[in-house]
Design a protein around this motif. Structure first.
Motif, PDB file in Angstrom:
ATOM      1  N   PRO A   9       0.792  -1.232   0.000  1.00  0.00           N
ATOM      2  CA  PRO A   9       0.000   0.000   0.000  1.00  0.00           C
ATOM      3  C   PRO A   9       0.827   1.287   0.000  1.00  0.00           C
ATOM      4  O   PRO A   9       0.283   2.361  -0.252  1.00  0.00           O
ATOM      5  CB  PRO A   9      -0.844  -0.116   1.269  1.00  0.00           C
ATOM      6  CG  PRO A   9      -0.115  -1.075   2.142  1.00  0.00           C
ATOM      7  CD  PRO A   9       0.635  -2.003   1.230  1.00  0.00           C
ATOM      8  N   ALA A  10       2.121   1.201   0.245  1.00  0.00           N
ATOM      9  CA  ALA A  10       2.959   2.404   0.311  1.00  0.00           C
ATOM     10  C   ALA A  10       3.429   2.868  -1.065  1.00  0.00           C
ATOM     11  O   ALA A  10       4.035   3.931  -1.173  1.00  0.00           O
ATOM     12  CB  ALA A  10       4.168   2.148   1.215  1.00  0.00           C
ATOM     13  N   VAL A  11       3.162   2.076  -2.113  1.00  0.00           N
ATOM     14  CA  VAL A  11       3.659   2.425  -3.444  1.00  0.00           C
ATOM     15  C   VAL A  11       2.540   2.409  -4.473  1.00  0.00           C
ATOM     16  O   VAL A  11       1.458   1.875  -4.225  1.00  0.00           O
ATOM     17  CB  VAL A  11       4.794   1.469  -3.883  1.00  0.00           C
ATOM     18  CG1 VAL A  11       5.952   1.514  -2.914  1.00  0.00           C
ATOM     19  CG2 VAL A  11       4.292   0.042  -4.050  1.00  0.00           C
ATOM     20  N   GLU A  12       2.831   2.998  -5.629  1.00  0.00           N
ATOM     21  CA  GLU A  12       1.881   3.008  -6.732  1.00  0.00           C
ATOM     22  C   GLU A  12       2.633   3.031  -8.053  1.00  0.00           C
ATOM     23  O   GLU A  12       3.793   3.440  -8.108  1.00  0.00           O
ATOM     24  CB  GLU A  12       0.948   4.218  -6.641  1.00  0.00           C
ATOM     25  CG  GLU A  12       1.666   5.546  -6.743  1.00  0.00           C
ATOM     26  CD  GLU A  12       0.767   6.748  -6.473  1.00  0.00           C
ATOM     27  OE1 GLU A  12      -0.436   6.560  -6.230  1.00  0.00           O
ATOM     28  OE2 GLU A  12       1.281   7.873  -6.487  1.00  0.00           O
ATOM     29  N   SER A  13       1.979   2.553  -9.084  1.00  0.00           N
ATOM     30  CA  SER A  13       2.522   2.620 -10.438  1.00  0.00           C
ATOM     31  C   SER A  13       1.418   3.172 -11.321  1.00  0.00           C
ATOM     32  O   SER A  13       0.359   2.568 -11.445  1.00  0.00           O
ATOM     33  CB  SER A  13       2.946   1.230 -10.922  1.00  0.00           C
ATOM     34  OG  SER A  13       3.365   1.291 -12.268  1.00  0.00           O
ATOM     35  N   ARG A  25       3.895   6.233  -2.901  1.00  0.00           N
ATOM     36  CA  ARG A  25       2.565   6.825  -3.101  1.00  0.00           C
ATOM     37  C   ARG A  25       2.621   8.339  -2.862  1.00  0.00           C
ATOM     38  O   ARG A  25       3.148   8.820  -1.883  1.00  0.00           O
ATOM     39  CB  ARG A  25       1.571   6.175  -2.146  1.00  0.00           C
ATOM     40  CG  ARG A  25       0.134   6.563  -2.429  1.00  0.00           C
ATOM     41  CD  ARG A  25      -0.858   5.675  -1.723  1.00  0.00           C
ATOM     42  NE  ARG A  25      -0.788   4.279  -2.114  1.00  0.00           N
ATOM     43  CZ  ARG A  25      -1.278   3.773  -3.250  1.00  0.00           C
ATOM     44  NH1 ARG A  25      -1.867   4.563  -4.111  1.00  0.00           N
ATOM     45  NH2 ARG A  25      -1.176   2.492  -3.508  1.00  0.00           N
ATOM     46  N   GLY A  26       2.089   9.089  -3.826  1.00  0.00           N
ATOM     47  CA  GLY A  26       2.031  10.537  -3.718  1.00  0.00           C
ATOM     48  C   GLY A  26       3.325  11.249  -4.065  1.00  0.00           C
ATOM     49  O   GLY A  26       3.433  12.455  -3.877  1.00  0.00           O
ATOM     50  N   VAL A  31      10.804   3.467  -6.063  1.00  0.00           N
ATOM     51  CA  VAL A  31      11.154   2.598  -4.939  1.00  0.00           C
ATOM     52  C   VAL A  31      12.597   2.103  -5.090  1.00  0.00           C
ATOM     53  O   VAL A  31      13.339   2.005  -4.111  1.00  0.00           O
ATOM     54  CB  VAL A  31      10.169   1.408  -4.859  1.00  0.00           C
ATOM     55  CG1 VAL A  31      10.606   0.391  -3.834  1.00  0.00           C
ATOM     56  CG2 VAL A  31       8.768   1.915  -4.570  1.00  0.00           C
ATOM     57  N   ALA A  32      13.004   1.824  -6.317  1.00  0.00           N
ATOM     58  CA  ALA A  32      14.353   1.316  -6.576  1.00  0.00           C
ATOM     59  C   ALA A  32      15.428   2.264  -6.047  1.00  0.00           C
ATOM     60  O   ALA A  32      16.509   1.821  -5.643  1.00  0.00           O
ATOM     61  CB  ALA A  32      14.548   1.078  -8.071  1.00  0.00           C
ATOM     62  N   GLU A  56       8.554   6.742   7.379  1.00  0.00           N
ATOM     63  CA  GLU A  56       7.489   5.737   7.479  1.00  0.00           C
ATOM     64  C   GLU A  56       7.279   5.014   6.149  1.00  0.00           C
ATOM     65  O   GLU A  56       7.077   3.791   6.132  1.00  0.00           O
ATOM     66  CB  GLU A  56       6.177   6.389   7.937  1.00  0.00           C
ATOM     67  CG  GLU A  56       6.211   6.911   9.354  1.00  0.00           C
ATOM     68  CD  GLU A  56       6.957   8.253   9.518  1.00  0.00           C
ATOM     69  OE1 GLU A  56       7.376   8.542  10.646  1.00  0.00           O
ATOM     70  OE2 GLU A  56       7.129   8.985   8.518  1.00  0.00           O
ATOM     71  N   LEU A  57       7.319   5.760   5.039  1.00  0.00           N
ATOM     72  CA  LEU A  57       7.168   5.129   3.734  1.00  0.00           C
ATOM     73  C   LEU A  57       8.333   4.193   3.432  1.00  0.00           C
ATOM     74  O   LEU A  57       8.140   3.086   2.930  1.00  0.00           O
ATOM     75  CB  LEU A  57       7.044   6.177   2.624  1.00  0.00           C
ATOM     76  CG  LEU A  57       5.702   6.871   2.484  1.00  0.00           C
ATOM     77  CD1 LEU A  57       5.780   7.981   1.439  1.00  0.00           C
ATOM     78  CD2 LEU A  57       4.615   5.872   2.123  1.00  0.00           C
ATOM     79  N   ILE A  58       9.536   4.635   3.746  1.00  0.00           N
ATOM     80  CA  ILE A  58      10.709   3.790   3.511  1.00  0.00           C
ATOM     81  C   ILE A  58      10.607   2.513   4.343  1.00  0.00           C
ATOM     82  O   ILE A  58      10.820   1.407   3.837  1.00  0.00           O
ATOM     83  CB  ILE A  58      12.014   4.548   3.825  1.00  0.00           C
ATOM     84  CG1 ILE A  58      12.214   5.680   2.819  1.00  0.00           C
ATOM     85  CG2 ILE A  58      13.214   3.586   3.799  1.00  0.00           C
ATOM     86  CD1 ILE A  58      13.391   6.580   3.117  1.00  0.00           C
ATOM     87  N   LYS A  59      10.269   2.654   5.615  1.00  0.00           N
ATOM     88  CA  LYS A  59      10.155   1.474   6.484  1.00  0.00           C
ATOM     89  C   LYS A  59       9.052   0.544   5.999  1.00  0.00           C
ATOM     90  O   LYS A  59       9.208  -0.685   6.033  1.00  0.00           O
ATOM     91  CB  LYS A  59       9.942   1.901   7.931  1.00  0.00           C
ATOM     92  CG  LYS A  59      11.190   2.533   8.519  1.00  0.00           C
ATOM     93  CD  LYS A  59      10.963   3.091   9.905  1.00  0.00           C
ATOM     94  CE  LYS A  59      12.214   3.829  10.373  1.00  0.00           C
ATOM     95  NZ  LYS A  59      12.022   4.537  11.617  1.00  0.00           N
ATOM     96  N   ALA A  60       7.942   1.086   5.511  1.00  0.00           N
ATOM     97  CA  ALA A  60       6.848   0.255   5.003  1.00  0.00           C
ATOM     98  C   ALA A  60       7.313  -0.575   3.805  1.00  0.00           C
ATOM     99  O   ALA A  60       7.002  -1.767   3.699  1.00  0.00           O
ATOM    100  CB  ALA A  60       5.650   1.115   4.623  1.00  0.00           C
TER     101      ALA A  60
END
Length: 76
Positions: A9-13, A25-26, A31-32, A56-60
């Protein structure tokens, strides 16, 4: 083994956004980029300072990757 980022849920394409790469996300940050910077010795704190992403996003993402790699492989 490739991770199924669609389950994180922390990422999107989004087609047309950063060429459809998986991004936080946002944001427009792939992510790479986190994994590349961690491989070269950067800390999470440094990555947060350099890029538009929260700890928080990185840890997720890291937790998702760790859980995915620990999960048993699905048999066809």
């Amino acid at each position: 083994m490739a991770l199924d980022w669609s389950r994180c849920p922390a990422v999107e394409s989004i087609p047309g956004k950063v060429s459809g790469a998986w991004v936080f996300r946002g944001t427009r940050m792939p992510v790479a980029t986190v994994f590349e910077n961690l491989e070269t010795g950067a800390s999470i704190e440094e990555i947060v300072a350099w890029f538009d992403v929260t700890p928080e996003l990185i840890k997720a993402v890291l937790e998702f990757a760790a859980r995915s790699l620990d999960a048993p492989a699905h048999q066809p």
